[in-house]
Design a protein around this motif. Structure first.
Motif, PDB file in Angstrom:
ATOM      1  N   LEU A  40      40.782  40.065  40.831  1.00 37.44           N
ATOM      2  CA  LEU A  40      40.555  41.242  41.672  1.00 37.44           C
ATOM      3  C   LEU A  40      40.625  40.921  43.158  1.00 37.44           C
ATOM      4  O   LEU A  40      40.291  41.769  43.997  1.00 37.44           O
ATOM      5  CB  LEU A  40      39.186  41.865  41.347  1.00 37.44           C
ATOM      6  CG  LEU A  40      39.035  42.477  39.952  1.00 37.44           C
ATOM      7  CD1 LEU A  40      37.603  42.950  39.736  1.00 37.44           C
ATOM      8  CD2 LEU A  40      40.015  43.631  39.744  1.00 37.44           C
ATOM      9  N   SER A  41      41.070  39.734  43.500  1.00 37.45           N
ATOM     10  CA  SER A  41      41.173  39.407  44.928  1.00 37.45           C
ATOM     11  C   SER A  41      42.207  40.307  45.598  1.00 37.45           C
ATOM     12  O   SER A  41      43.282  40.565  45.067  1.00 37.45           O
ATOM     13  CB  SER A  41      41.588  37.931  45.089  1.00 37.45           C
ATOM     14  OG  SER A  41      42.862  37.705  44.500  1.00 37.45           O
ATOM     15  N   GLY A  42      41.852  40.804  46.730  1.00 35.41           N
ATOM     16  CA  GLY A  42      42.741  41.710  47.448  1.00 35.41           C
ATOM     17  C   GLY A  42      42.551  43.157  47.039  1.00 35.41           C
ATOM     18  O   GLY A  42      43.171  44.051  47.642  1.00 35.41           O
TER      19      GLY A  42
ATOM     20  N   THR B 145      31.615  46.718  40.859  1.00 36.55           N
ATOM     21  CA  THR B 145      31.563  48.038  41.487  1.00 36.55           C
ATOM     22  C   THR B 145      32.942  48.380  42.026  1.00 36.55           C
ATOM     23  O   THR B 145      33.535  47.611  42.792  1.00 36.55           O
ATOM     24  CB  THR B 145      30.544  48.048  42.636  1.00 36.55           C
ATOM     25  OG1 THR B 145      29.279  47.594  42.151  1.00 36.55           O
ATOM     26  CG2 THR B 145      30.386  49.446  43.199  1.00 36.55           C
ATOM     27  N   LEU B 146      33.455  49.556  41.629  1.00 32.46           N
ATOM     28  CA  LEU B 146      34.790  50.005  42.028  1.00 32.46           C
ATOM     29  C   LEU B 146      34.659  51.326  42.769  1.00 32.46           C
ATOM     30  O   LEU B 146      34.210  52.321  42.197  1.00 32.46           O
ATOM     31  CB  LEU B 146      35.691  50.185  40.805  1.00 32.46           C
ATOM     32  CG  LEU B 146      35.879  48.960  39.903  1.00 32.46           C
ATOM     33  CD1 LEU B 146      36.708  49.333  38.678  1.00 32.46           C
ATOM     34  CD2 LEU B 146      36.532  47.816  40.663  1.00 32.46           C
ATOM     35  N   PRO B 147      35.033  51.367  44.047  1.00 30.42           N
ATOM     36  CA  PRO B 147      34.975  52.640  44.770  1.00 30.42           C
ATOM     37  C   PRO B 147      36.074  53.572  44.281  1.00 30.42           C
ATOM     38  O   PRO B 147      37.071  53.150  43.688  1.00 30.42           O
ATOM     39  CB  PRO B 147      35.189  52.217  46.225  1.00 30.42           C
ATOM     40  CG  PRO B 147      36.010  50.975  46.134  1.00 30.42           C
ATOM     41  CD  PRO B 147      35.565  50.277  44.880  1.00 30.42           C
ATOM     42  N   GLU B 148      35.858  54.846  44.547  1.00 32.39           N
ATOM     43  CA  GLU B 148      36.889  55.802  44.146  1.00 32.39           C
ATOM     44  C   GLU B 148      38.102  55.640  45.056  1.00 32.39           C
ATOM     45  O   GLU B 148      38.017  55.198  46.196  1.00 32.39           O
ATOM     46  CB  GLU B 148      36.353  57.219  44.220  1.00 32.39           C
ATOM     47  CG  GLU B 148      35.898  57.649  45.609  1.00 32.39           C
ATOM     48  CD  GLU B 148      35.424  59.069  45.616  1.00 32.39           C
ATOM     49  OE1 GLU B 148      35.952  59.871  44.808  1.00 32.39           O
ATOM     50  OE2 GLU B 148      34.534  59.392  46.414  1.00 32.39           O
ATOM     51  N   GLY B 149      39.240  55.960  44.540  1.00 35.75           N
ATOM     52  CA  GLY B 149      40.478  55.831  45.296  1.00 35.75           C
ATOM     53  C   GLY B 149      41.624  55.469  44.375  1.00 35.75           C
ATOM     54  O   GLY B 149      41.460  55.298  43.154  1.00 35.75           O
TER      55      GLY B 149
ATOM     56  N   GLN C 209      41.485  52.260  42.116  1.00 40.81           N
ATOM     57  CA  GLN C 209      40.493  52.136  41.044  1.00 40.81           C
ATOM     58  C   GLN C 209      41.154  51.977  39.676  1.00 40.81           C
ATOM     59  O   GLN C 209      40.753  51.133  38.872  1.00 40.81           O
ATOM     60  CB  GLN C 209      39.565  53.359  41.029  1.00 40.81           C
ATOM     61  CG  GLN C 209      38.405  53.209  40.068  1.00 40.81           C
ATOM     62  CD  GLN C 209      37.518  54.443  40.059  1.00 40.81           C
ATOM     63  OE1 GLN C 209      37.691  55.310  39.208  1.00 40.81           O
ATOM     64  NE2 GLN C 209      36.596  54.527  41.016  1.00 40.81           N
ATOM     65  N   ALA C 210      42.193  52.784  39.404  1.00 43.49           N
ATOM     66  CA  ALA C 210      42.879  52.702  38.113  1.00 43.49           C
ATOM     67  C   ALA C 210      43.519  51.336  37.926  1.00 43.49           C
ATOM     68  O   ALA C 210      43.465  50.747  36.842  1.00 43.49           O
ATOM     69  CB  ALA C 210      43.929  53.814  38.008  1.00 43.49           C
ATOM     70  N   ARG C 211      44.126  50.797  39.004  1.00 43.72           N
ATOM     71  CA  ARG C 211      44.760  49.484  38.901  1.00 43.72           C
ATOM     72  C   ARG C 211      43.719  48.400  38.641  1.00 43.72           C
ATOM     73  O   ARG C 211      43.942  47.473  37.853  1.00 43.72           O
ATOM     74  CB  ARG C 211      45.531  49.188  40.194  1.00 43.72           C
ATOM     75  CG  ARG C 211      46.297  47.881  40.167  1.00 43.72           C
ATOM     76  CD  ARG C 211      47.343  47.865  41.280  1.00 43.72           C
ATOM     77  NE  ARG C 211      46.730  47.956  42.597  1.00 43.72           N
ATOM     78  CZ  ARG C 211      46.420  46.922  43.367  1.00 43.72           C
ATOM     79  NH1 ARG C 211      46.654  45.685  42.928  1.00 43.72           N
ATOM     80  NH2 ARG C 211      45.901  47.100  44.552  1.00 43.72           N
ATOM     81  N   ALA C 212      42.534  48.513  39.264  1.00 46.70           N
ATOM     82  CA  ALA C 212      41.465  47.537  39.036  1.00 46.70           C
ATOM     83  C   ALA C 212      40.950  47.615  37.601  1.00 46.70           C
ATOM     84  O   ALA C 212      40.667  46.589  36.970  1.00 46.70           O
ATOM     85  CB  ALA C 212      40.337  47.768  40.041  1.00 46.70           C
TER      86      ALA C 212
ATOM     87  N   GLY D 198      40.367  45.380  32.254  1.00 46.24           N
ATOM     88  CA  GLY D 198      40.551  45.580  30.823  1.00 46.24           C
ATOM     89  C   GLY D 198      41.312  44.446  30.164  1.00 46.24           C
ATOM     90  O   GLY D 198      40.948  43.983  29.077  1.00 46.24           O
ATOM     91  N   ARG D 199      42.386  43.982  30.815  1.00 50.90           N
ATOM     92  CA  ARG D 199      43.154  42.871  30.246  1.00 50.90           C
ATOM     93  C   ARG D 199      42.316  41.597  30.190  1.00 50.90           C
ATOM     94  O   ARG D 199      42.405  40.817  29.230  1.00 50.90           O
ATOM     95  CB  ARG D 199      44.428  42.653  31.075  1.00 50.90           C
ATOM     96  CG  ARG D 199      45.470  43.742  30.898  1.00 50.90           C
ATOM     97  CD  ARG D 199      46.788  43.322  31.534  1.00 50.90           C
ATOM     98  NE  ARG D 199      46.686  43.173  32.977  1.00 50.90           N
ATOM     99  CZ  ARG D 199      46.926  44.149  33.853  1.00 50.90           C
ATOM    100  NH1 ARG D 199      47.278  45.363  33.417  1.00 50.90           N
ATOM    101  NH2 ARG D 199      46.842  43.925  35.150  1.00 50.90           N
ATOM    102  N   LEU D 200      41.471  41.379  31.201  1.00 51.19           N
ATOM    103  CA  LEU D 200      40.629  40.190  31.221  1.00 51.19           C
ATOM    104  C   LEU D 200      39.522  40.268  30.157  1.00 51.19           C
ATOM    105  O   LEU D 200      39.214  39.275  29.485  1.00 51.19           O
ATOM    106  CB  LEU D 200      40.030  40.013  32.625  1.00 51.19           C
ATOM    107  CG  LEU D 200      39.281  38.712  32.900  1.00 51.19           C
ATOM    108  CD1 LEU D 200      40.199  37.513  32.664  1.00 51.19           C
ATOM    109  CD2 LEU D 200      38.752  38.706  34.328  1.00 51.19           C
ATOM    110  N   LEU D 201      38.950  41.463  29.973  1.00 47.62           N
ATOM    111  CA  LEU D 201      37.896  41.633  28.973  1.00 47.62           C
ATOM    112  C   LEU D 201      38.445  41.535  27.549  1.00 47.62           C
ATOM    113  O   LEU D 201      37.711  41.203  26.621  1.00 47.62           O
ATOM    114  CB  LEU D 201      37.192  42.973  29.175  1.00 47.62           C
ATOM    115  CG  LEU D 201      36.327  43.093  30.431  1.00 47.62           C
ATOM    116  CD1 LEU D 201      35.750  44.487  30.546  1.00 47.62           C
ATOM    117  CD2 LEU D 201      35.219  42.046  30.416  1.00 47.62           C
ATOM    118  N   ASP D 202      39.721  41.818  27.385  1.00 43.85           N
ATOM    119  CA  ASP D 202      40.340  41.629  26.075  1.00 43.85           C
ATOM    120  C   ASP D 202      40.352  40.148  25.722  1.00 43.85           C
ATOM    121  O   ASP D 202      40.187  39.767  24.553  1.00 43.85           O
ATOM    122  CB  ASP D 202      41.761  42.195  26.096  1.00 43.85           C
ATOM    123  CG  ASP D 202      42.459  42.076  24.762  1.00 43.85           C
ATOM    124  OD1 ASP D 202      41.761  42.090  23.708  1.00 43.85           O
ATOM    125  OD2 ASP D 202      43.694  41.958  24.734  1.00 43.85           O
TER     126      ASP D 202
END
Length: 257
Positions: free
Chosen positions: A141-143, A158-162, A165-168, A173-177
């Protein structure tokens, strides 16, 4: 007449030796039949006497114990009340995405995952596992606008709206898989909501949308617990006041016991 008198006397004389002979030989005398009772006006002589009957009065049917209708009705009312109480308690489905209503949803989901043979961790590996996951999250999630806070209970992202957010969410999700021995609570914060209000339809849509992004990226839906809160809850105080998050993820390891 004189002849008749002699005849009777001769008969008596003959009968006496016969009687003495019978008694000497041991023969019993014949029983003498008693005369039947004289008939009465109420009952003819030819009819046998009717047997006596018990003339005691029959038991009163009204004395039978009655069912306590008040007690039975009270029992029915108690049963109905208990059924209604159970029906109003929130129940959490085991599978599929849904908004959690129970405060113990995470505990119930952990039990379910263990019973289903899901991947779990030995207690001695929990700390190392979460350290590696935290390092990978910061790297991936850097950057991107996000805040990662490593706590005792797990890792809070914590992900702010914008638009980012969907890209984060896709990246997480791929990492948690890859790190499958974990349970993820998705918290959507509604703007302008009271902290105790969890019924905003729009905020529930945000939580469901975030859950679907994680599911599409590879996270099994049974690992996701979705919740909604107001912006003033303690979960929103992790960042600065200006950084009012819309989505938070609480990632907790799934221990074997």
């Amino acid at each position: 007449m004189f002849q008749s008198s002699n005849t009777r006397r001769s008969g008596r004389i003959l009968a006496l030796p016969l009687l003495l002979s019978a008694m000497a030989s041991g023969c019993a005398l014949l029983p003498v039949e008693q005369d039947a009772p004289a008939p009465t006006g109420d009952r003819p002589a030819s009819e046998p006497a009717a047997p006596e009957t018990d003339t005691a009065p029959a038991e009163d049917t009204d004395s039978q114990p009655e069912t306590d209708t008040d007690t039975a009705a009270g029992t029915d009312r108690d049963t109905e009340t208990e059924t209604e109480t159970r029906s109003t308690e929130p129940t959490e489905p085991s599978l599929g995405l849904h908004i959690a209503r129970s405060s113990s949803a995470e505990s119930e989901r952990r039990v379910f995952l263990r019973e289903q043979g899901h991947e779990t961790l030995d207690p001695g590996r929990l700390g190392y596992y979460m350290d590696v996951l935290g390092a990978r999250l910061r790297q991936e999630l850097s950057g991107q606008p996000s805040a990662i806070d490593h706590q005792d209970s797990g890792i809070r992202v914590t992900l702010p709206e914008g638009a980012d957010q969907a890209r984060a969410l896709d990246t997480i999700g791929r990492l948690l898989d890859e790190f499958g021995a974990s349970l993820v609570t998705v918290i959507a914060h509604g703007h302008g909501m009271d902290a105790s209000d969890t019924s905003s339809e729009g905020t529930e849509d945000d939580a469901m949308a975030a859950g679907r992004r994680l599911e599409n990226a590879g996270v099994a839906p049974e690992r996701l617990v979705l919740r909604v809160f107001g912006t003033t809850t303690p979960a929103g105080n992790l960042g600065s006041e200006a950084f009012s998050p819309q989505i938070e993820l609480l990632i907790q390891p799934l221990a074997a016991s």
